[in-house]
Design a protein around this motif. Structure first.
Motif, mmCIF file in Angstrom:
data_model
loop_
_atom_site.group_PDB
_atom_site.id
_atom_site.type_symbol
_atom_site.label_atom_id
_atom_site.label_comp_id
_atom_site.label_asym_id
_atom_site.label_seq_id
_atom_site.Cartn_x
_atom_site.Cartn_y
_atom_site.Cartn_z
ATOM 1 N N ASN A 151 -8.959 2.813 2.386
ATOM 2 C CA ASN A 151 -8.612 1.421 2.255
ATOM 3 C C ASN A 151 -7.952 0.948 3.513
ATOM 4 O OD1 ASN A 151 -9.796 0.724 -0.203
ATOM 5 N ND2 ASN A 151 -8.307 1.148 -1.484
ATOM 6 N N HIS A 204 1.596 6.963 -6.645
ATOM 7 C CA HIS A 204 0.375 8.082 -6.823
ATOM 8 C C HIS A 204 0.846 9.536 -6.419
ATOM 9 C CE1 HIS A 204 -4.164 9.093 -6.281
ATOM 10 N NE2 HIS A 204 -3.597 9.952 -6.902
ATOM 11 N N HIS A 264 -6.946 5.555 -1.059
ATOM 12 C CA HIS A 264 -5.913 5.184 -0.313
ATOM 13 C C HIS A 264 -5.975 4.922 1.056
ATOM 14 C CE1 HIS A 264 -3.101 5.109 -4.141
ATOM 15 N NE2 HIS A 264 -3.683 6.165 -4.194
ATOM 16 N N LEU A 278 0.878 4.120 -2.804
ATOM 17 C CA LEU A 278 0.716 5.569 -2.424
ATOM 18 C C LEU A 278 1.895 6.477 -2.823
ATOM 19 C CD1 LEU A 278 -0.895 7.592 -0.915
ATOM 20 C CD2 LEU A 278 0.577 7.011 1.169
ATOM 21 N N GLN A 313 0.868 -1.268 -0.103
ATOM 22 C CA GLN A 313 0.005 -0.167 0.278
ATOM 23 C C GLN A 313 0.822 1.236 -0.007
ATOM 24 O OE1 GLN A 313 -2.233 -1.050 3.395
ATOM 25 N NE2 GLN A 313 -3.986 -1.451 2.523
#
Length: 112
Positions: free
Chosen positions: A109, A52, A106, A49, A45
């Protein structure tokens, strides 16, 4: 503020980015806000991130705007996730409000 240490993978994403210092600052803020809100993030994750955020910084620096989104599609996203995203988008600067909604997924989640 003491600079955070990231994994080798995340460091590579930061160093390859359009503006490494800006990406690092945004990632540090993201981790601070994740911790402050008692959220947990996995390595995968965090990598997603970082990619992104790196893309967001590039759009900010090159004055590129994303396509308009239907914000009503994000009606179930928590205010906490939107607040975290808003702070990061504000730090990066020169991004559309729509970036807040996309980034918020993000953090949403991490709550599940």
């Amino acid at each position: 503020m003491k600079q955070l240490t990231f994994s080798k993978e995340i460091e590579e994403i930061i160093l390859r980015s359009y503006s490494p210092s800006k990406v690092r600052n945004a990632m540090e803020l993201a981790l601070l806000l994740i911790k402050k809100n008692n959220l947990k993030i996995t390595d995968l994750q965090l990598k997603i991130l970082a990619n992104h955020i790196s893309s967001m910084v590039k759009r900010s620096e090159s004055n590129e705007k994303i396509e308009k989104i239907d914000q009503s599609l994000f009606s179930e996203v928590s205010q906490t996730s939107l607040d975290i995203s808003s702070k990061i988008v504000g730090l990066i600067g020169n991004l559309s409000e729509d970036e807040i909604y996309i980034l918020s997924i993000h953090f949403e989640n991490l709550k599940h």
